[in-house]
Enzyme design. Structure first.
Site, PDB file in Angstrom:
ATOM      1  N   GLY A   1       0.898  -1.292   0.024  1.00 31.24           N
ATOM      2  CA  GLY A   1       0.145   0.115   0.091  1.00 31.24           C
ATOM      3  C   GLY A   1       0.853   1.193  -0.152  1.00 31.24           C
ATOM      4  O   GLY A   1       2.076   1.055   0.235  1.00 31.24           O
ATOM      5  N   CYS A   2       0.239   2.202  -0.438  1.00 28.06           N
ATOM      6  CA  CYS A   2       1.206   3.733  -0.468  1.00 28.06           C
ATOM      7  C   CYS A   2       1.401   4.145   0.682  1.00 28.06           C
ATOM      8  O   CYS A   2       2.900   4.305   1.007  1.00 28.06           O
ATOM      9  CB  CYS A   2       0.207   4.717  -1.189  1.00 28.06           C
ATOM     10  SG  CYS A   2      -1.578   4.869  -0.362  1.00 28.06           S
ATOM     11  N   TYR A   3       0.594   4.418   1.766  1.00 26.10           N
ATOM     12  CA  TYR A   3       1.159   4.494   3.166  1.00 26.10           C
ATOM     13  C   TYR A   3       2.107   3.538   3.558  1.00 26.10           C
ATOM     14  O   TYR A   3       3.128   4.041   4.292  1.00 26.10           O
ATOM     15  CB  TYR A   3       0.027   4.722   4.236  1.00 26.10           C
ATOM     16  CG  TYR A   3      -1.129   5.946   3.880  1.00 26.10           C
ATOM     17  CD1 TYR A   3      -0.392   7.093   4.062  1.00 26.10           C
ATOM     18  CD2 TYR A   3      -2.227   5.742   3.625  1.00 26.10           C
ATOM     19  CE1 TYR A   3      -1.262   8.382   3.943  1.00 26.10           C
ATOM     20  CE2 TYR A   3      -3.218   6.907   3.695  1.00 26.10           C
ATOM     21  CZ  TYR A   3      -2.733   8.061   3.878  1.00 26.10           C
ATOM     22  OH  TYR A   3      -3.473   9.213   3.625  1.00 26.10           O
TER      23      TYR A   3
ATOM     24  N   THR B   1       4.168   1.827   2.347  1.00 26.71           N
ATOM     25  CA  THR B   1       5.792   1.974   1.571  1.00 26.71           C
ATOM     26  C   THR B   1       6.402   3.225   2.252  1.00 26.71           C
ATOM     27  O   THR B   1       7.605   2.892   2.567  1.00 26.71           O
ATOM     28  CB  THR B   1       5.285   2.337   0.020  1.00 26.71           C
ATOM     29  OG1 THR B   1       4.614   1.236  -0.443  1.00 26.71           O
ATOM     30  CG2 THR B   1       6.660   2.784  -0.525  1.00 26.71           C
ATOM     31  N   GLY B   2       5.846   4.247   2.442  1.00 22.11           N
ATOM     32  CA  GLY B   2       6.241   5.432   3.095  1.00 22.11           C
ATOM     33  C   GLY B   2       6.792   5.190   4.549  1.00 22.11           C
ATOM     34  O   GLY B   2       8.005   5.718   4.946  1.00 22.11           O
TER      35      GLY B   2
END
Lengths: 346, 346, 346, 346
Positions: free
Chosen positions: A149-151, A153-154
């Site tokens: 997921g995007c969150y 990953t960060g």
């Protein structure tokens, strides 16, 4: 030429997959699906792709589609992805799933957070979490990738060196993330309409966002014990980008140089992670359109806290770019192929 | 009619002071200064104020200006404000200082964070920190108000009920704040130019921002002991607004209803603080142009953390509106006079 | 107290009506309707209105609603407004219709551009076009006001002095208008979602926009003959505001001072029109939230063309503010009541 | 490898030159100058270029710099460019000048609009106006290219087929252009600061913008007679992009299909001009980051007017991309080399 097929190509992640893959010299996109837009061209939905794709959206009918490609990108909504992924995977195809359906190892955790049962546990056991910085070796041999997921990953890339090296107290991690609006998808919804988002800023789903267990799963594995994370997402008036500000107590007094060394060591061979010089902090605008994750660090000695800031493009490193990175690793392409874009600034 | 004079009226806070005061039925603005724009009209610098002010900027020459008003608003840069404030204050005038010069009680703390000595300690001892929700009684009798900083306003109002009622462990407070660009002032600086800020988002001055000791001072007083805060400001691509997301461990298992009760009790008589229903979170767009501070709450039981989100307009509640609120209290006006604007949405 | 009722109060124009009227000392809003949101509070739909309205949306059932008020604001979609307007009007109520249904005097023109028959021609004949700068005297005595469209307001006010004084060749007028996104209404539509509008800019409905005949009707009346206008609207990445750039050939060589004089003469008594000094051009940001129309002028001697630029807030002067202005005129209030806001800048 | 050198590389056009050229397989950037930033790295000024350039800014000292390259890109301010261009050109180097200094054939016109004398008339006579769609053959053989201005690129490409084929009355052309803020350059100026530009929109320099004579020069050459143009630029709250809406009377009744045919014929072989299907209009967001010029057309039969809308990225097709296109043509590279980017959307 590797034949790839995109299931679910009418959203922003799908559009970026088409954009990136069209620029990949070793790949041919043989089809793209959309239930709602079947019959329309890619250029109808995405005028900016007019010159790079002549494809016409078709229906997702796995038995027919399966012959068309060697590798399937799945950009379907969670819940809907499960069955189609399993279908292609069980028939020997490579699958990279951008949905959340195969990310959580424990199907009960999945069911608790997504309110959907997981009925393909065989495939689930074979899925590899596609964060190359953590699982490159497994990805190389995998047939089914759960693209992060995007969150997560960060957040995970920000935490990895600190947790793995036990710099911080992992039981008190706070992840305060801010995402551009494309993270909400391309949809008809007043809540993402221009006049609601522009000049606004707000938190949402505090403590209840579905990316929470995904972050916890990977951080727990790094820490070697069960970790709960305090995670707050916010909606930014910007198209792309996630800035994640992470806080955790340092376990002992730790100097800047030691922290920096751990981060540089962890990422020195990584093509897409850039640890910034101390005193510099990342900006989502500097990674826009790229597969980079930029990391800035601050040791707050007054409160004995490590502050980690990461910036990614949620649609590239946080979705489609990472998916292509996974494909490059799986198929033996140079990892940076089609992913060497420089950010468009301003 | 109360005669007021604005020292330093060419910045965004000065512009908003003129806007708000022009709409105050009990006040006459008798002058406004700007060293760089002396001789120009307010309408030259701020075309939007064309119809509400015919004033011409003049030089700040305290001995001449002092006769012109009963109350002086000071919107000068920190360091420059000290002497002028003292001049008017020592001669019996009421002064509301929007700079940071009289906010920190300990002049050594001021000198450490601002790199300027404080040479007017007599006036400093008489200054009242102008957060009405904390110091209304003192403000009523005060002659010198140190108007709070924008970040401290959002942070302290968010923390007040939790710290005063000992709901949280005050030694582990994290304040993650995001401010619209007007907080940086009206200036010629590439860093705040449109193409740098738009579509960008970044943290800055992590752990070193000068509003840190101001937050710490007031939270320490509430907690009854010295508190250090982890404070991270971020720059939002928006004109106005600060959203502050605050994290602190709950001291013991505390239910939602108890937390809500403490917040509602603390603010039920406050005209400008709105505690939202549980499950709702504030948005800077809903307080834009207003003197409101909206507060949303989340008890995260999985991590035993209280998450507090506040939203203010940095130029109104975080600067000029709060200054006028202080004036209303000092001079016996109804507190809401000239501050009853509804947010402009969208 | 004048009792007013708002039919259709869930859109942006309806929200601004509530905001403005709540601040009007001579008016009480007795009800507001929304078919889709009946039962919800105004604060549910518009959190920014939480503190200024406790109203609950109800269904539009004219026979029941009619007793509740003396004056009805109609902010329904065109086509739907016709019947309800007629109902209230025929029963002796004052009506201000913000839809397009009663703006075009010729029902055939209405039918041609809106593809809906006009079945209330009796009421239509009694309707007064509510542009106060043109029809103040008629508005004073009117019972049914057709509140002007947003684009026509900016265009007609820009053209009025030039056409009435025959400065320009009215047969070659070009109106190039740019509107903020709130002009598209509050709706679930990908086309107005943040990621589609932000960082974009485009023309739409060139030569076919339904405001074309409305501009033509009023300009033709001013010119004394049938005029066709070339009109192009564009969609701005901004919340509010319309900037209209108008081009027309000067009929003969005309000096700047003569042009300026005609404009200043036409508007010197108007409370909401500001003719800027020569060399200055308006900015939508300087009229945001206000009822002003700012006008800038340029005589291009090289091409013998008059360039007129006007700026309004599409939701205020272009909709709800003008509606309240009309009400003030009809009911004998001071024209500026509730409309004296200064723009919020930045 | 072609060695290229960039004089003036600290502005937005310079930054985009570095970005595009770094991706060109046939080119090596051997140096970049900046008087103010000499000694700093490209990554210091442009963090987004960190991974694609290690260059350090140096001073522009033509006698030393001349040995470093075969081709010089000049991105200096107008007036300053003249001498340096002449220096390199007279010594046999290829030069592509992004300033305005060599665009106007008549030095008196240059002096009148730019208030600077032109003292290098020999070089001026040899300069070729670098709009490939008009002058490809000359560009192939040229040693000195005057790279077109951003507004002229969008305007001339929009007008070319209509003027060349005498579809329109060239004496009554109106060009209403709207540019993103990067067109103003990277500078310390309150007028381009975020809070002034955001949520604003305005016209500027009406009838007096320096790109006017450049448009007139090329349109006059196409028309075969002296043409004066009414040109109005506007400032958009967006980073990149120019949308140009052009109006001209049709000389005779002309059908849509005839107009479309002329445009398609004119551009069918052009790699960077896309004539859209009738009924579609371009959006700056769909060409962002690309070298495309998209063109939409409308025949307004009611007013017998041709409306032409063009969209370009002002920094790419309007500056650096077009400069690289010119280089590709001059040096025999495939025209699309390094210019095949797809727009980043959203």
């Amino acid at each position: 030429m590797l034949r790839v097929f995109i299931c679910g190509g009418s959203g922003y992640a799908g559009g970026d997959l088409i954009r990136i893959l069209s620029n990949h010299p070793g790949v041919a996109i043989t089809g793209v699906t959309s239930e709602r837009s079947a019959g329309k061209t890619v250029g109808n939905l995405f005028p900016h792709l007019r010159s790079c794709s002549n494809l016409v959206y078709e229906h997702l009918t796995p038995p027919e589609n399966i012959k068309k490609a060697d590798l399937f990108f799945m950009a379907l909504p969670h819940g809907e992805s499960q069955r189609a992924v399993d279908f292609f995977f069980q028939r020997g195809k490579k699958v990279i799933d951008l949905s959340a359906d195969y990310r959580l190892r424990d199907p009960l955790t999945y069911e608790r957070w997504y309110n959907v049962p997981h009925t393909f546990r065989g495939a689930l056991q074979k899925a590899v979490y596609g964060l190359p910085e953590l699982y490159r070796k497994k990805i190389k041999k995998a047939a089914l990738i759960a693209n992060p997921g995007c969150y997560p990953t960060g957040a995970i890339l920000g935490l990895l060196p600190a947790v793995r090296n036990a710099l911080i107290d992992s039981s008190s991690i706070i992840v305060d993330a801010k995402s551009g609006t494309s993270g909400a998808g391309r949809k008809s919804d007043v809540a993402v309409s221009y006049c609601e988002v522009n000049e606004g800023f707000r938190a949402y789903a505090i403590g209840t966002h579905r990316h929470t267990p995904e972050i916890e799963q990977e951080v727990s594995l790094l820490a070697g014990r069960e970790i709960a994370i305090t995670f707050t997402p916010h909606l930014l008036p910007a198209d792309r980008g996630i800035l994640t500000t992470i806080y955790a107590p340092l376990l002992k007094k730790t100097g800047v140089s030691e922290v920096l060394k751990k981060y540089n060591d962890a990422y020195k061979k990584e093509p897409f992670v850039r640890v910034l010089d101390y005193g510099l902090y990342p900006n989502i605008k500097h990674v826009r359109g790229t597969n980079f994750c930029d990391i800035g660090l601050k040791v707050n000695e007054r409160t004995n806290t490590l502050v980690i800031v990461t910036a990614i493009d949620n649609l590239v490193k946080g979705a489609s770019g990472q998916a292509v990175h996974n494909m490059n690793i799986m198929m033996g392409f140079d990892e940076k192929t089609a992913l060497d874009a420089t950010a468009l600034f301003p």
